[in-house]
Design a protein around this motif. Structure first.
Motif, mmCIF file in Angstrom:
data_model
loop_
_atom_site.group_PDB
_atom_site.id
_atom_site.type_symbol
_atom_site.label_atom_id
_atom_site.label_comp_id
_atom_site.label_asym_id
_atom_site.label_seq_id
_atom_site.Cartn_x
_atom_site.Cartn_y
_atom_site.Cartn_z
ATOM 1 N N ASN A 151 -1.771 -5.088 -4.356
ATOM 2 C CA ASN A 151 -3.162 -5.522 -4.454
ATOM 3 C C ASN A 151 -4.123 -4.414 -4.845
ATOM 4 O O ASN A 151 -5.337 -4.588 -4.737
ATOM 5 C CB ASN A 151 -3.600 -6.142 -3.127
ATOM 6 N N ALA A 152 -3.582 -3.289 -5.297
ATOM 7 C CA ALA A 152 -4.413 -2.146 -5.675
ATOM 8 C C ALA A 152 -4.317 -1.871 -7.171
ATOM 9 O O ALA A 152 -3.390 -2.326 -7.850
ATOM 10 C CB ALA A 152 -3.998 -0.904 -4.890
ATOM 11 N N GLU A 153 -5.281 -1.132 -7.669
ATOM 12 C CA GLU A 153 -5.260 -0.726 -9.068
ATOM 13 C C GLU A 153 -4.062 0.190 -9.328
ATOM 14 O O GLU A 153 -3.597 0.888 -8.419
ATOM 15 C CB GLU A 153 -6.566 -0.009 -9.413
ATOM 16 N N PRO A 154 -3.533 0.199 -10.563
ATOM 17 C CA PRO A 154 -2.302 0.938 -10.866
ATOM 18 C C PRO A 154 -2.349 2.433 -10.553
ATOM 19 O O PRO A 154 -1.317 3.038 -10.260
ATOM 20 C CB PRO A 154 -2.119 0.707 -12.376
ATOM 21 N N ASP A 155 -3.534 3.038 -10.617
ATOM 22 C CA ASP A 155 -3.622 4.482 -10.390
ATOM 23 C C ASP A 155 -3.722 4.855 -8.908
ATOM 24 O O ASP A 155 -3.851 6.032 -8.559
ATOM 25 C CB ASP A 155 -4.809 5.075 -11.150
ATOM 26 N N CYS A 156 -3.651 3.879 -8.012
ATOM 27 C CA CYS A 156 -3.722 4.155 -6.574
ATOM 28 C C CYS A 156 -2.336 4.501 -6.037
ATOM 29 O O CYS A 156 -1.349 3.852 -6.376
ATOM 30 C CB CYS A 156 -4.260 2.944 -5.810
ATOM 31 N N ASP A 157 -2.289 5.506 -5.194
ATOM 32 C CA ASP A 157 -1.039 5.875 -4.529
ATOM 33 C C ASP A 157 -1.380 6.245 -3.093
ATOM 34 O O ASP A 157 -1.875 7.337 -2.829
ATOM 35 C CB ASP A 157 -0.364 7.044 -5.251
ATOM 36 N N PHE A 158 -1.115 5.312 -2.177
ATOM 37 C CA PHE A 158 -1.463 5.528 -0.777
ATOM 38 C C PHE A 158 -0.278 6.023 0.054
ATOM 39 O O PHE A 158 -0.350 6.055 1.277
ATOM 40 C CB PHE A 158 -2.025 4.235 -0.172
ATOM 41 N N GLU A 159 0.813 6.419 -0.617
ATOM 42 C CA GLU A 159 1.993 6.916 0.084
ATOM 43 C C GLU A 159 1.657 8.160 0.911
ATOM 44 O O GLU A 159 2.072 8.286 2.061
ATOM 45 C CB GLU A 159 3.106 7.255 -0.919
#
Length: 255
Positions: A230-238
């Motif tokens: 559900n996030a934009e492709p450039d998001c990385d919450f890892e």
């Protein structure tokens, strides 16, 4: 709220009961949230008779599989109810009520005051699951989660750790797919997040020594999966998840 999918239940009146209390609802609209091994989850709008008046409310329903074998489905539904009670007795953040229909093949859950309702003229809260066959913000034509939401995402993950710790303290194992994400788009202020434990099929009583660690991992796995969908492709919450996990493990060493 838009309802793009009609089901065979639309227009039907269904009786639900729990603890000798019965209620009847007439389903007006229904939208599929997600589908898993044990059943199909929908968000519905239904009319409820209150004396001479009729009130419309939002609920979550789950049709247990196999849909064409009610006896098998009812066994799964009854186990799910038992596990709901286990989670509720532990003080976890579950749906306020959980009732089964007469043949015990379907559950209906009240969602409290948030889901599907608008607050102060703003956007409604949206309920999202992590299951593979789930709707997403994109499929609902809603604004995706962005990098600007990172602080709110971190707060969500911290809340999930607190919840999973409470579960472990009460010897309750909570798998990743038990969680649902609540999200609301506050436009220029970014997204607001909340969660609920809403799928009870695999919740269990667990006495294992490493339960805290496993609960943390499952809670953050849920966050990673549902956010990625559900996030934009450039998001990385890892990285955010890893930081929250390390803090939780360090906190446990000092408890």
């Amino acid at each position: 709220m838009s309802f793009e999918r009609e089901s065979s239940l639309k227009g039907q009146e269904i009786n639900f009961s729990r603890e000798n209390r019965e209620s009847s609802v007439r389903i007006v609209n229904e939208e599929k949230i997600g589908e898993g091994k044990f059943g199909i989850v929908f968000q519905i709008e239904a009319d409820i008779a209150k004396g001479d008046a009729t009130k419309r409310r939002s609920f979550v329903t789950k049709q247990f599989k196999p849909l064409d074998k009610p006896a098998q489905a009812s066994r799964k539904a009854e186990r799910s109810l038992q596990r709901y009670n286990l989670a509720k007795e532990a003080g976890l953040k579950v749906f306020p009520t959980y009732r089964l229909n007469k043949d015990k093949s379907m559950a209906i859950m009240t969602m409290g005051t948030r889901v599907g309702r608008q607050e102060e003229g703003g956007a409604p809260w949206i309920l999202l699951a992590q299951a593979e066959k789930s709707h997403t913000l994109q499929s609902l034509e809603q604004q995706l989660i962005s990098k600007n939401d990172e602080s709110s995402v971190k707060e969500l993950m911290t809340q999930l750790i607190t919840e999973s710790r409470k579960a472990a303290d009460n010897n309750v194992y909570v798998p990743a797919d038990a969680y649902f994400l609540l999200v609301k788009d506050n436009q220029s202020k970014g997204h607001q997040f909340d969660y609920v434990i809403g799928d009870y099929d695999l919740i269990t009583d667990d006495q294992e020594a490493n339960l805290h660690e496993r609960n943390y991992e499952r809670a953050l796995l849920f966050a990673k999966i549902v956010l990625k969908s559900n996030a934009e492709p450039d998001c990385d919450f890892e990285k955010v998840a890893d930081e929250v996990y390390e803090v939780a493990m360090q906190d446990d060493k000092t408890r």
